[in-house]
Design a protein around this motif. Sequence first.
Motif, PDB file in Angstrom:
ATOM      1  N   LEU A 154      -8.703  -0.944 -15.172  1.00  0.00           N
ATOM      2  CA  LEU A 154      -8.577  -2.223 -15.841  1.00  0.00           C
ATOM      3  C   LEU A 154      -7.632  -2.003 -17.155  1.00  0.00           C
ATOM      4  O   LEU A 154      -7.149  -2.899 -17.743  1.00  0.00           O
ATOM      5  N   GLY A 155      -7.427  -0.708 -17.595  1.00  0.00           N
ATOM      6  CA  GLY A 155      -6.511  -0.509 -18.682  1.00  0.00           C
ATOM      7  C   GLY A 155      -5.150  -0.237 -18.526  1.00  0.00           C
ATOM      8  O   GLY A 155      -4.449   0.201 -19.030  1.00  0.00           O
ATOM      9  N   MET A 156      -4.745  -0.098 -16.990  1.00  0.00           N
ATOM     10  CA  MET A 156      -3.640   0.322 -16.611  1.00  0.00           C
ATOM     11  C   MET A 156      -2.696  -0.848 -16.370  1.00  0.00           C
ATOM     12  O   MET A 156      -3.103  -1.963 -15.948  1.00  0.00           O
ATOM     13  N   GLN A 157      -1.355  -0.591 -16.578  1.00  0.00           N
ATOM     14  CA  GLN A 157      -0.452  -1.758 -15.682  1.00  0.00           C
ATOM     15  C   GLN A 157      -0.333  -0.942 -14.140  1.00  0.00           C
ATOM     16  O   GLN A 157      -0.671  -1.388 -13.332  1.00  0.00           O
ATOM     17  N   LYS A 158       1.034  -0.134 -14.032  1.00  0.00           N
ATOM     18  CA  LYS A 158       1.362   0.493 -13.146  1.00  0.00           C
ATOM     19  C   LYS A 158       0.203   1.506 -12.862  1.00  0.00           C
ATOM     20  O   LYS A 158      -0.516   2.133 -13.771  1.00  0.00           O
ATOM     21  N   SER A 175       0.787  -1.119   0.053  1.00  0.00           N
ATOM     22  CA  SER A 175       0.057   0.176   0.007  1.00  0.00           C
ATOM     23  C   SER A 175       1.038   1.171   0.095  1.00  0.00           C
ATOM     24  O   SER A 175       1.685   1.380   1.021  1.00  0.00           O
ATOM     25  N   CYS A 176       0.646   1.897  -0.881  1.00  0.00           N
ATOM     26  CA  CYS A 176       1.508   3.336  -1.048  1.00  0.00           C
ATOM     27  C   CYS A 176       0.927   4.566  -0.751  1.00  0.00           C
ATOM     28  O   CYS A 176      -0.218   4.657  -1.464  1.00  0.00           O
ATOM     29  N   LEU A 220      10.720  -3.261  -8.543  1.00  0.00           N
ATOM     30  CA  LEU A 220      10.412  -4.590  -8.496  1.00  0.00           C
ATOM     31  C   LEU A 220      10.110  -5.125  -9.859  1.00  0.00           C
ATOM     32  O   LEU A 220      10.272  -6.217 -10.236  1.00  0.00           O
ATOM     33  N   THR A 221      10.060  -4.137 -10.833  1.00  0.00           N
ATOM     34  CA  THR A 221       9.858  -4.782 -12.313  1.00  0.00           C
ATOM     35  C   THR A 221      11.151  -4.668 -13.136  1.00  0.00           C
ATOM     36  O   THR A 221      11.231  -5.297 -14.195  1.00  0.00           O
ATOM     37  N   ASP A 222      12.360  -4.234 -12.590  1.00  0.00           N
ATOM     38  CA  ASP A 222      13.649  -4.276 -13.073  1.00  0.00           C
ATOM     39  C   ASP A 222      14.035  -6.039 -12.952  1.00  0.00           C
ATOM     40  O   ASP A 222      14.138  -6.435 -11.715  1.00  0.00           O
ATOM     41  N   GLU A 270       5.655   6.932  -4.345  1.00  0.00           N
ATOM     42  CA  GLU A 270       5.913   5.539  -3.576  1.00  0.00           C
ATOM     43  C   GLU A 270       5.456   4.523  -4.811  1.00  0.00           C
ATOM     44  O   GLU A 270       6.314   3.490  -4.673  1.00  0.00           O
ATOM     45  N   VAL A 271       4.203   4.616  -5.591  1.00  0.00           N
ATOM     46  CA  VAL A 271       3.957   3.763  -6.460  1.00  0.00           C
ATOM     47  C   VAL A 271       4.882   3.497  -7.538  1.00  0.00           C
ATOM     48  O   VAL A 271       5.519   2.641  -7.775  1.00  0.00           O
ATOM     49  N   ASP A 272       5.636   4.664  -7.798  1.00  0.00           N
ATOM     50  CA  ASP A 272       6.680   4.847  -9.012  1.00  0.00           C
ATOM     51  C   ASP A 272       7.943   4.008  -8.583  1.00  0.00           C
ATOM     52  O   ASP A 272       8.416   3.103  -9.004  1.00  0.00           O
ATOM     53  N   GLN A 273       8.223   4.256  -7.442  1.00  0.00           N
ATOM     54  CA  GLN A 273       9.345   3.782  -6.668  1.00  0.00           C
ATOM     55  C   GLN A 273       9.519   2.243  -6.590  1.00  0.00           C
ATOM     56  O   GLN A 273      10.350   1.457  -7.014  1.00  0.00           O
ATOM     57  N   TYR A 274       8.553   1.705  -6.020  1.00  0.00           N
ATOM     58  CA  TYR A 274       8.212   0.117  -6.020  1.00  0.00           C
ATOM     59  C   TYR A 274       7.977  -0.418  -7.268  1.00  0.00           C
ATOM     60  O   TYR A 274       8.671  -1.471  -7.731  1.00  0.00           O
TER      61      TYR A 274
END
Length: 154
Positions: free
Chosen positions: A137-141, A76-77, A90-92, A82-86
């Motif tokens: 539903l159309g988003m990834q991040k 939970s961000c 984690l996607t790296d 914070e969303v962008d950082q995680y």
Amino acid sequence: MGSITPCLWFDGKAEEAAELYTSVVRNSRIVNVSRTGPSDSDPALTVSFELDGQPFVGLNGGPQFSFTEAVSFQISCSDQAEVDQYWSALTDGGEESRCGWLKDRYGVSWQIIPAVLASLIGGPDAEGAQRAVAVMLGMQKLDIAALEAAYRGD
């Protein structure tokens, strides 16, 4: 009642994964590494670590089992930074999925969720909530500003 500690089965990468997770998640640390031999250079058998105070164990069990999306960990961000950082950390080496889900380079599934999401997709304005869900539903991040705009009807 005793505590519950998730045990994650890795194929030789438990220590590496624990190092990544504890470097990304605040208030985290590696507690103990049990090695297969007496030297610090011997491979890890288990790694005990904490992520924001939650205990975990990483087990180098071999290739017999792998992770699936059937189990994931939510973070939970508080804001978009914070969303962008995680998401970035984690996607790296991992892969993006939909609706805030991703798999890290070890195959572990995570949900990177802004804290405000529950009030947008389950808020008192049912039409706003439906719009926010449709956009999500159309988003990834997840993009907080876009979700809030959809809820408002902008």
